[in-house]
Structures are given as C-alpha cells and as structure tokens.
Scaffold this active site. Structure first.
Site, PDB file in Angstrom:
ATOM      1  NE  ARG A   1      -8.132  -0.247  -2.813  1.00 33.59           N
ATOM      2  CZ  ARG A   1      -8.329  -1.297  -2.028  1.00 33.59           C
ATOM      3  NH1 ARG A   1      -8.285  -2.503  -2.511  1.00 33.59           N
ATOM      4  NH2 ARG A   1      -8.556  -1.139  -0.733  1.00 33.59           N
TER       5      ARG A   1
ATOM      6  CE1 TYR B   1      -2.636   4.873  10.198  1.00 36.48           C
ATOM      7  CE2 TYR B   1      -2.464   3.892  12.387  1.00 36.48           C
ATOM      8  CZ  TYR B   1      -3.226   4.261  11.298  1.00 36.48           C
ATOM      9  OH  TYR B   1      -4.587   4.026  11.307  1.00 36.48           O
TER      10      TYR B   1
ATOM     11  N   GLY C   1     -11.838   6.986  -0.080  1.00 34.63           N
ATOM     12  CA  GLY C   1     -11.223   5.742   0.416  1.00 34.63           C
ATOM     13  C   GLY C   1     -12.304   4.676   0.574  1.00 34.63           C
TER      14      GLY C   1
ATOM     15  CE  LYS D   1      -4.905   7.586  10.979  1.00 35.13           C
ATOM     16  NZ  LYS D   1      -5.925   8.027  10.028  1.00 35.13           N
TER      17      LYS D   1
ATOM     18  N   GLY E   1     -11.833   0.667   0.736  1.00 34.04           N
ATOM     19  CA  GLY E   1     -11.062   0.059   1.819  1.00 34.04           C
ATOM     20  C   GLY E   1     -11.911  -0.728   2.808  1.00 34.04           C
TER      21      GLY E   1
HETATM   22  P1  NAD Z   1      -7.753   0.724   3.867  1.00 33.65           P
HETATM   23  O1  NAD Z   1      -6.306   0.728   3.567  1.00 33.65           O
HETATM   24  O2  NAD Z   1      -8.477  -0.563   3.859  1.00 33.65           O
HETATM   25  O3  NAD Z   1      -8.511   1.708   2.863  1.00 33.65           O
HETATM   26  C1  NAD Z   1      -7.988   2.951   2.507  1.00 33.65           C
HETATM   27  C2  NAD Z   1      -8.494   3.267   1.105  1.00 33.65           C
HETATM   28  O4  NAD Z   1      -7.964   4.547   0.732  1.00 33.65           O
HETATM   29  C3  NAD Z   1      -8.016   2.255   0.048  1.00 33.65           C
HETATM   30  O5  NAD Z   1      -9.122   1.729  -0.648  1.00 33.65           O
HETATM   31  C4  NAD Z   1      -7.108   3.058  -0.863  1.00 33.65           C
HETATM   32  O6  NAD Z   1      -7.203   2.691  -2.224  1.00 33.65           O
HETATM   33  C5  NAD Z   1      -7.653   4.476  -0.656  1.00 33.65           C
HETATM   34  N1  NAD Z   1      -6.659   5.499  -0.978  1.00 33.65           N
HETATM   35  C6  NAD Z   1      -5.328   5.487  -0.705  1.00 33.65           C
HETATM   36  N2  NAD Z   1      -4.750   6.597  -1.200  1.00 33.65           N
HETATM   37  C7  NAD Z   1      -5.729   7.321  -1.792  1.00 33.65           C
HETATM   38  C8  NAD Z   1      -5.750   8.550  -2.491  1.00 33.65           C
HETATM   39  N3  NAD Z   1      -4.630   9.251  -2.692  1.00 33.65           N
HETATM   40  N4  NAD Z   1      -6.930   9.014  -2.944  1.00 33.65           N
HETATM   41  C9  NAD Z   1      -8.075   8.296  -2.768  1.00 33.65           C
HETATM   42  N5  NAD Z   1      -8.112   7.112  -2.116  1.00 33.65           N
HETATM   43  C10 NAD Z   1      -6.950   6.625  -1.651  1.00 33.65           C
HETATM   44  O7  NAD Z   1      -7.938   1.476   5.270  1.00 33.65           O
HETATM   45  P2  NAD Z   1      -9.119   1.317   6.320  1.00 33.65           P
HETATM   46  O8  NAD Z   1      -8.766   0.216   7.228  1.00 33.65           O
HETATM   47  O9  NAD Z   1     -10.421   1.310   5.637  1.00 33.65           O
HETATM   48  O10 NAD Z   1      -8.912   2.661   7.159  1.00 33.65           O
HETATM   49  C11 NAD Z   1      -9.585   3.851   6.822  1.00 33.65           C
HETATM   50  C12 NAD Z   1      -9.154   4.939   7.791  1.00 33.65           C
HETATM   51  O11 NAD Z   1      -9.393   4.513   9.137  1.00 33.65           O
HETATM   52  C13 NAD Z   1      -7.671   5.302   7.742  1.00 33.65           C
HETATM   53  O12 NAD Z   1      -7.518   6.668   8.010  1.00 33.65           O
HETATM   54  C14 NAD Z   1      -7.076   4.507   8.887  1.00 33.65           C
HETATM   55  O13 NAD Z   1      -5.907   5.109   9.369  1.00 33.65           O
HETATM   56  C15 NAD Z   1      -8.199   4.579   9.893  1.00 33.65           C
HETATM   57  N6  NAD Z   1      -8.138   3.508  10.873  1.00 33.65           N
HETATM   58  C16 NAD Z   1      -8.343   2.200  10.480  1.00 33.65           C
HETATM   59  C17 NAD Z   1      -8.271   1.181  11.428  1.00 33.65           C
HETATM   60  C18 NAD Z   1      -8.487  -0.262  11.058  1.00 33.65           C
HETATM   61  O14 NAD Z   1      -8.291  -1.145  11.901  1.00 33.65           O
HETATM   62  N7  NAD Z   1      -8.900  -0.564   9.840  1.00 33.65           N
HETATM   63  C19 NAD Z   1      -8.002   1.507  12.770  1.00 33.65           C
HETATM   64  C20 NAD Z   1      -7.751   2.832  13.105  1.00 33.65           C
HETATM   65  C21 NAD Z   1      -7.853   3.829  12.149  1.00 33.65           C
HETATM   66  N1  SER Z   2      -5.652  -1.019  12.679  1.00 27.40           N
HETATM   67  C1  SER Z   2      -4.782   0.091  12.533  1.00 27.40           C
HETATM   68  C2  SER Z   2      -3.386  -0.364  12.264  1.00 27.40           C
HETATM   69  O1  SER Z   2      -3.028  -1.404  12.758  1.00 27.40           O
HETATM   70  C3  SER Z   2      -4.803   0.937  13.772  1.00 27.40           C
HETATM   71  O2  SER Z   2      -4.902   2.244  13.408  1.00 27.40           O
HETATM   72  O3  SER Z   2      -2.670   0.320  11.596  1.00 27.40           O
END
Ligand code: NAD
Ligand code: SER
Length: 318
Positions: free
Chosen positions: A36, A143, A8, A147, A11
């Site tokens: 991607r 979601y 991932g 989690k 992301g």
């Molecule tokens: P994001 O959506 O920006 O990035 C996720 C990445 O995973 C994307 O680039 C997507 O292409 C890739 N992906 C999706 N399906 C896939 C697959 N089958 N195989 C390989 N790659 C795949 O998410 P993020 O914000 O970077 O979050 C990353 C993690 O952190 C997630 O588990 C999310 O739940 C957790 N999280 C994020 C936040 C936040 O505010 N960003 C907060 C709490 C938890």
């Molecule tokens: N930033 C995340 C969301 O809003 C929290 O896990 O989904």
C-alpha cells in the site's frame, strides 16, 4: 554506493526507518516498497514501488534492476491480527522471510539484511523479569512461533551460507507518525490518541500488565547502530534482546495525567491479555549494549511528552 530496499515501508516502523535511512544514505538510494502507499513524507522524499514480498519473481527482478545492496524486511502480521488468522499469518511471516534469505543467498550484490524479531519469541515458561538473551523459549502465539522459527532460520543462513542477516527482538514500539499495525502493545500508542481526543481511554489489557516498550526514535537508532556495526563484532545471529523501558497501563495513565489532569482510564481486557501475560515484563539487553552500544534515551516521562506533542501536532492543536 549502498542501495537500500525497505519492505513494509508504509508501516509503523518502515515509515520512520525510511526517512532515517534517506538522511544517512541519500534520498534516491533508499527504495520504499509495500503493498500500500506509504505516508506523504515517504512518497515525496524518494522512490516508492508497490511490491508484494511473497512474489519472489518480482522481488528478484526489483533487486537486480535497482542493484540493491541492503534489505530491511519489515512486512509481517503482528501478534493480535495473527491470532485471528493463524495459518495465513504463519504463511506470510515465514514465506516472506525465506524469500528474502534465499534472495540474499543468491544475489551477491546484497551485502546485509535486517529482519526484526520480537519479545514474542518468549513464552509463559520464560523468566519474566529482566529476561536474559539466552533462556527458555516456548512461545504460545502464532506470531511468537513464527518469530522464533525466523530467528533460527536467520542463524542457519548465516552459518551455512554466510548471509549477513541481523535482527533485534523489538519490544512494543511507541510512535505517532503512523498507526500501530495490530499488535498487543498497541494500547500504549492508542492511549495517547484517545487522551488528546477525548480525555479517556478503555484499555484492552489489565492495569498491572507490565511489558517492555521503546520509543520509536530509540528503536530506529538501535536498528541503524546494529546494521552499521562491523560483522566481526556481532556474536548473535538469531536476534539481540533490546530493552527500552517497562511499564504497566496504570503507570502510563498516571504519567499522561500529569499533562492532562482529568484523563480517565478504564480496563476491559480482551484476547490480547493472554498474549501479554505470556511475554516478558522487562528485558536484559546488556549484550547488545556491550557489542554495539545499544542504549535507549527515552524514559516513560520523556516518551510521554514526545507522544503528546506529536499527537497534538498531528491534530493541528499546537
Ligand atoms: P506494520 O503492520 O505497521 O507494517 C507492516 C507493513 O508491511 C504494512 O505497511 C503492510 O502493508 C506491509 N505488508 C504486509 N504484507 C506485505 C506483503 N506481502 N508485501 C509487502 N508489504 C507487506 O508493522 P510494524 O509495526 O511496522 O512492524 C514491522 C516489523 O517489526 C514486523 O516484522 C513486526 O513483527 C516487527 N515488530 C514490530 C513491533 C512493534 O511494536 N511495532 C515490535 C516487535 C517487532
Ligand atoms: N508490538 C508487537 C506486537 O504486539 C510485538 O512484537 O505484536
């Protein structure tokens, strides 16, 4: 020598975590993977491979071929997008985690796994202010349910199979390098882009909706601190609360207006308001502070300056 895979990596978090890990462990030792292509910075600085985390056969082949010792599994469907396709989101979020946990159990070279949880594990019956590490957890979003189930599986694999898996309940993460991925806290990222572009923003949450947030630099530092802490110092194998800062859209808009005096915010709450209302307003992360020195350095004003500068720089305005 550590060989690290970030799944991932294209992301919001992955694009910055890969760069931080490459600085620590060497560019060639950190493999970025995603469905991607990631940012140019990630592509140009080290190895990248297209890899679907749902494809367990390719995954195991990749891990063995590159002698991977640590996995950061970041691929998931976030809260807003998950509500649009709940069954698909459940499948991706859960099956991908189970693939990684089974892999870590079977491949003895893998010493550590990081998988992020979220404040979404809490629900409307959880105490909203200063939410404790251990408390009522009845999430009502797909979601959040995924989690919470994920946290339970991580703890189970640690207790039953000795898989050294570690996790944080990230709050909303704020950054400018890569777009946010479809979450409820994304307003706190979008607002900066719109403030710089047009001087106004229509917010999809109500003005007084307080949520816990964290600037990306603090989140990356917390992740690395947790992963570098000796295993015996960690008492939590589900996921640690991490706090950061707490603010409402109105407070954030007032902070932005200190730098862009004519900035205007309007409010048009959508389906994400209900999600935000079920989440904590602030988080107690004293256990993380005690066990592995978790500490946020960015308050709302420092974060606002960093975001405005980052977005302006991205647009070539400074
Ligand atoms: P994001 O959506 O920006 O990035 C996720 C990445 O995973 C994307 O680039 C997507 O292409 C890739 N992906 C999706 N399906 C896939 C697959 N089958 N195989 C390989 N790659 C795949 O998410 P993020 O914000 O970077 O979050 C990353 C993690 O952190 C997630 O588990 C999310 O739940 C957790 N999280 C994020 C936040 C936040 O505010 N960003 C907060 C709490 C938890
Ligand atoms: N930033 C995340 C969301 O809003 C929290 O896990 O989904």
């Amino acid at each position: 020598m550590e060989k690290i895979a970030v799944i991932g990596a294209a992301g919001q978090i992955g694009s910055e975590l890969v760069m931080a890990l490459r600085k620590l462990y060497g560019n060639d030792n950190v493999y970025a993977t995603d469905l991607r292509q990631p940012s140019k910075e990630v592509m140009d600085s080290g190895p990248f491979q297209i890899l679907d985390v749902m494809d367990d056969k390719r995954l195991i082949h990749f891990v063995i071929r590159h002698k991977i010792t640590q996995i950061y599994h970041l691929a998931a469907v976030l809260s807003g997008n998950a509500e649009k396709l709940p069954v698909q989101a459940w499948k991706i979020n859960m099956e991908s985690l189970m693939n990684i946990l089974d892999l870590a159990r079977e491949v003895t070279d893998i010493k550590k796994v990081f998988w992020p949880s979220s404040i979404a594990v809490f629900g409307p019956t959880t105490p909203r202010e200063n939410t404790p590490q251990l408390t009522v957890m009845e999430p009502n979003t797909v979601y959040g349910i995924s989690k919470l189930a994920g946290e339970r599986w991580c703890e189970y694999y640690f207790n039953r199979y000795g898989v050294d898996v570690r996790s944080l309940r990230y709050p909303g993460l704020i950054s400018y390098k890569t777009e946010a991925g479809g979450g409820t806290t994304d307003y706190a990222v979008e607002i900066f882009y719109e403030a710089v572009k047009s001087g106004k923003y229509e917010c999809f949450l109500q003005e007084n909706t307080a949520l816990p947030m964290m600037f990306m630099d603090d989140a990356i530092q917390a992740t690395i601190n947790l992963m570098e802490t000796p295993a015996e110092k960690l008492s939590i194998r589900s996921a640690y609360n991490v706090g950061g800062i707490s603010f409402t859209p109105k407070q954030l808009a007032a902070e932005i207006a200190k730098h862009i005096p004519n900035f205007e915010i309007t409010y048009k709450p959508d389906f994400r308001q209900k999600i935000a209302d079920s989440w904590p307003a602030s988080i107690d992360d004293s256990l993380a502070a005690k066990e592995w020195a978790c500490k946020a350095n960015f308050d709302i004003s420092k974060m606002t300056v960093a975001m405005l500068n980052g977005v302006k720089h991205k647009f070539g305005l400074i």
